[in-house]
Scaffold this motif. Structure first.
Motif, PDB file in Angstrom:
ATOM      1  N   ASP A 149       0.807  -1.211   0.000  1.00 36.26           N
ATOM      2  CA  ASP A 149       0.000   0.000   0.000  1.00 36.26           C
ATOM      3  C   ASP A 149       0.843   1.265   0.000  1.00 36.26           C
ATOM      4  O   ASP A 149       0.536   2.237  -0.696  1.00 36.26           O
ATOM      5  CB  ASP A 149      -0.939   0.007   1.210  1.00 36.26           C
ATOM      6  CG  ASP A 149      -2.007  -1.065   1.116  1.00 36.26           C
ATOM      7  OD1 ASP A 149      -2.245  -1.553  -0.004  1.00 36.26           O
ATOM      8  OD2 ASP A 149      -2.587  -1.419   2.160  1.00 36.26           O
ATOM      9  N   TRP A 150       1.918   1.275   0.797  1.00 37.51           N
ATOM     10  CA  TRP A 150       2.734   2.480   0.869  1.00 37.51           C
ATOM     11  C   TRP A 150       3.477   2.727  -0.430  1.00 37.51           C
ATOM     12  O   TRP A 150       3.535   3.852  -0.928  1.00 37.51           O
ATOM     13  CB  TRP A 150       3.705   2.378   2.044  1.00 37.51           C
ATOM     14  CG  TRP A 150       3.054   2.594   3.364  1.00 37.51           C
ATOM     15  CD1 TRP A 150       2.748   1.639   4.290  1.00 37.51           C
ATOM     16  CD2 TRP A 150       2.586   3.830   3.904  1.00 37.51           C
ATOM     17  NE1 TRP A 150       2.130   2.196   5.379  1.00 37.51           N
ATOM     18  CE2 TRP A 150       2.016   3.548   5.166  1.00 37.51           C
ATOM     19  CE3 TRP A 150       2.591   5.146   3.451  1.00 37.51           C
ATOM     20  CZ2 TRP A 150       1.464   4.534   5.975  1.00 37.51           C
ATOM     21  CZ3 TRP A 150       2.042   6.123   4.254  1.00 37.51           C
ATOM     22  CH2 TRP A 150       1.493   5.831   5.502  1.00 37.51           C
ATOM     23  N   CYS A 151       4.070   1.695  -0.977  1.00 38.65           N
ATOM     24  CA  CYS A 151       4.814   1.858  -2.225  1.00 38.65           C
ATOM     25  C   CYS A 151       3.895   2.307  -3.358  1.00 38.65           C
ATOM     26  O   CYS A 151       4.298   3.079  -4.227  1.00 38.65           O
ATOM     27  CB  CYS A 151       5.513   0.548  -2.583  1.00 38.65           C
ATOM     28  SG  CYS A 151       6.798   0.068  -1.417  1.00 38.65           S
ATOM     29  N   ASP A 152       2.664   1.823  -3.342  1.00 38.61           N
ATOM     30  CA  ASP A 152       1.716   2.191  -4.389  1.00 38.61           C
ATOM     31  C   ASP A 152       1.354   3.665  -4.338  1.00 38.61           C
ATOM     32  O   ASP A 152       0.845   4.220  -5.328  1.00 38.61           O
ATOM     33  CB  ASP A 152       0.440   1.344  -4.271  1.00 38.61           C
ATOM     34  CG  ASP A 152       0.686  -0.123  -4.600  1.00 38.61           C
ATOM     35  OD1 ASP A 152       1.736  -0.414  -5.220  1.00 38.61           O
ATOM     36  OD2 ASP A 152      -0.157  -0.966  -4.229  1.00 38.61           O
ATOM     37  N   GLN A 153       1.573   4.329  -3.193  1.00 45.36           N
ATOM     38  CA  GLN A 153       1.227   5.740  -3.064  1.00 45.36           C
ATOM     39  C   GLN A 153       2.335   6.674  -3.521  1.00 45.36           C
ATOM     40  O   GLN A 153       2.164   7.885  -3.548  1.00 45.36           O
ATOM     41  CB  GLN A 153       0.871   6.054  -1.607  1.00 45.36           C
ATOM     42  CG  GLN A 153      -0.374   5.341  -1.114  1.00 45.36           C
ATOM     43  CD  GLN A 153      -0.675   5.682   0.332  1.00 45.36           C
ATOM     44  OE1 GLN A 153      -0.902   6.834   0.686  1.00 45.36           O
ATOM     45  NE2 GLN A 153      -0.668   4.667   1.184  1.00 45.36           N
ATOM     46  N   THR A 155       4.310   8.590  -6.086  1.00 43.58           N
ATOM     47  CA  THR A 155       3.992   9.052  -7.444  1.00 43.58           C
ATOM     48  C   THR A 155       5.244   9.304  -8.281  1.00 43.58           C
ATOM     49  O   THR A 155       5.164   9.370  -9.503  1.00 43.58           O
ATOM     50  CB  THR A 155       3.160  10.334  -7.379  1.00 43.58           C
ATOM     51  OG1 THR A 155       3.891  11.338  -6.641  1.00 43.58           O
ATOM     52  CG2 THR A 155       1.826  10.081  -6.696  1.00 43.58           C
ATOM     53  N   THR A 212       7.256   1.631   4.729  1.00 50.82           N
ATOM     54  CA  THR A 212       5.985   2.222   5.149  1.00 50.82           C
ATOM     55  C   THR A 212       6.210   3.689   5.440  1.00 50.82           C
ATOM     56  O   THR A 212       7.304   4.108   5.837  1.00 50.82           O
ATOM     57  CB  THR A 212       5.443   1.545   6.424  1.00 50.82           C
ATOM     58  OG1 THR A 212       6.388   1.706   7.483  1.00 50.82           O
ATOM     59  CG2 THR A 212       5.167   0.072   6.207  1.00 50.82           C
ATOM     60  N   THR A 215       5.535   8.469   0.880  1.00 52.62           N
ATOM     61  CA  THR A 215       4.615   8.596  -0.245  1.00 52.62           C
ATOM     62  C   THR A 215       4.956   9.834  -1.065  1.00 52.62           C
ATOM     63  O   THR A 215       5.855  10.602  -0.717  1.00 52.62           O
ATOM     64  CB  THR A 215       3.158   8.722   0.244  1.00 52.62           C
ATOM     65  OG1 THR A 215       3.045   9.909   1.053  1.00 52.62           O
ATOM     66  CG2 THR A 215       2.732   7.513   1.056  1.00 52.62           C
ATOM     67  N   GLY A 216       4.195  10.045  -2.132  1.00 58.08           N
ATOM     68  CA  GLY A 216       4.296  11.280  -2.906  1.00 58.08           C
ATOM     69  C   GLY A 216       5.520  11.356  -3.784  1.00 58.08           C
ATOM     70  O   GLY A 216       5.946  10.381  -4.402  1.00 58.08           O
TER      71      GLY A 216
END
Length: 436
Positions: A149-153, A155, A212, A215-216
């Motif tokens: 989930d964290w890696c997918d966030q 960008t 974890t 992001t961004g």
């Protein structure tokens, strides 16, 4: 042989907040856990020094527009920044891991967490967005194989180890965990790394495969502190480049653009820059005032500091860490209490020791010094944003740090907005000059 390279220019992005205010109950709820977010262990002593001046380089500038809208107190951003500080300054060795509760300028974006810039890793080069951090030594980036989930966030572009012909796996693994719940785990590699036109071969780093809390646009961290606290136990990029005779000097020059004006107003532009291998005289006036550090803790730390509020010295013998990777300013609770006692109308938040509010219309002059000139903190950088009762959050926060002398301060980007800073490996000193 001409070893001059074009400067790396940093663009500084101002914070933009939606209209509105933050209530005091929300602030109290946040602050109740604030004092567990930082653990800093530092010790330093200082003597004035005079490293040799550096030459000129080609300057490339990027523009930054200040926000034209009022800024409100954003406690979530403050919390995120303080969690990073805690993780950075609280090393504990466990089972071989470390758990953490050419000359040129690199464009970086002055985010709330610190300056963000583009480096390249691998062959062919892959551009990666990282935090330029003088408060940590190691380079790590998010790997393309990172999942969850964290890696997918994230960008921004991640690093693909398999696409680099010069990537070489090294023994061991790399593991960092943060007290705020952030973590990064990955293998250890060497590869070709370029920062601002300076290319270093066989630079140690970790492409994180599990993480974890990240992001961004930030994919990792380029550590620019000292090798003695390296988790990888290898020279950081700046020291590696100097040892490889790629730099005319072991100096990192840093200019961070001023922050957005909390009360709004007209827009203006200015540039931010990390200058590798020297300083950029076009971005400051006069001579740099250098102060030697005690390198025993691995940080850029200047002792013997003083803090002045409204022309009165309120703190003496402050031990200061100069850190591009930290937002805000943190000091011992007794020192910070003395600081805010000199500000008319300032009050410590009830049930939230160390955090203060003050009348937004108060006139406050603040300066730091180390036996020489006074270096001012602007009204904009003192102000952490407004609340709905006409008070503002102070960006100087009190926290007692676990050190023998208990006089440690961390001066982050809020302080650095008002100076041109030079971090010298040649003389183990930090210098300041008036920015243009």
């Amino acid at each position: 042989m001409d070893i001059r390279r074009p400067p790396l220019v940093l663009s500084a992005m101002s914070e933009r907040s939606a209209p509105g205010s933050t209530s005091r109950p929300a602030m109290v709820a946040f602050i109740q856990g604030l004092r567990t977010l930082l653990l800093v262990t530092v010790f330093i002593s200082t003597v004035l020094g005079s490293p040799a001046p550096s030459g000129s380089g080609m300057r490339v500038s990027l523009r930054q527009a200040r926000s034209s809208s009022p800024r409100v107190a954003n406690l979530a951003k403050v919390k995120a920044s303080l969690e990073r500080v805690r993780s950075k300054f609280s090393p504990q060795a466990t089972d071989g891991h470390l758990d953490l509760t050419k000359r040129g300028a690199q464009p970086i974006t002055d985010e709330p967490d610190g300056p963000i810039g583009i480096i390249s890793i691998g062959t062919p080069p892959q551009e990666i967005s990282v935090l330029f951090d003088t408060g940590s030594p190691d380079l790590w980036v998010t790997a393309s194989t990172c999942a969850g989930d964290w890696c997918d966030q994230i960008t921004a572009k991640r690093f693909d180890v398999s696409a680099s012909s010069t990537a070489r796996a090294q023994p061991g693994n790399w593991n960092i965990s943060y007290g705020g719940g952030e973590s990064a785990v990955g293998p250890v590699y060497t590869d070709t790394v370029t920062v601002g036109g300076v290319t270093v071969k066989d630079q140690y780093f970790s492409p994180a495969t599990d993480e974890t809390g990240v992001t961004g646009e930030t994919v990792g961290i380029l550590g620019l502190s000292l090798a003695s606290i390296s988790v990888l136990k290898q020279p950081p990029f700046l020291q590696h480049a100097l040892q490889s005779n790629l730099l005319p000097s072991g100096i990192l020059g840093v200019r961070l653009s001023p922050s957005a004006h909390p009360s709004g107003g007209s827009t203006s532009s200015s540039s931010s820059e990390a200058f590798i291998g020297g300083t950029n005289p076009a971005l400051y006036t006069g001579a740099l005032e250098y102060h030697p550090i005690d390198a025993s803790r691995g940080f850029w730390e200047i002792p013997g500091g003083a803090v002045t509020v409204n022309a009165r010295m309120v703190v003496r013998n402050a031990s200061t860490v100069i850190d591009t990777g930290t937002a805000g300013i943190v000091g011992p609770t007794a020192d910070v209490a003395a600081f805010w006692a000199a500000v008319p109308g300032a009050e410590e938040d009830e049930g939230a020791g160390g955090v203060y509010t003050y009348p937004c219309d108060a006139e406050v002059s603040v300066a730091f010094s180390w036996g020489g000139r006074e270096w001012p903190l602007s009204a904009e950088d003192l102000n952490g944003g407004s609340f709905d009762d006409g008070t503002c959050l102070g960006n100087v926060i009190g926290l007692d740090l676990p050190s023998a002398s208990n006089n440690q301060w961390i001066l982050g980007t809020n302080f650095l907005h008002g100076v041109y800073a030079a971090f010298s490996l040649d003389d183990m000193a930090v210098g300041f000059a008036t920015p243009t």
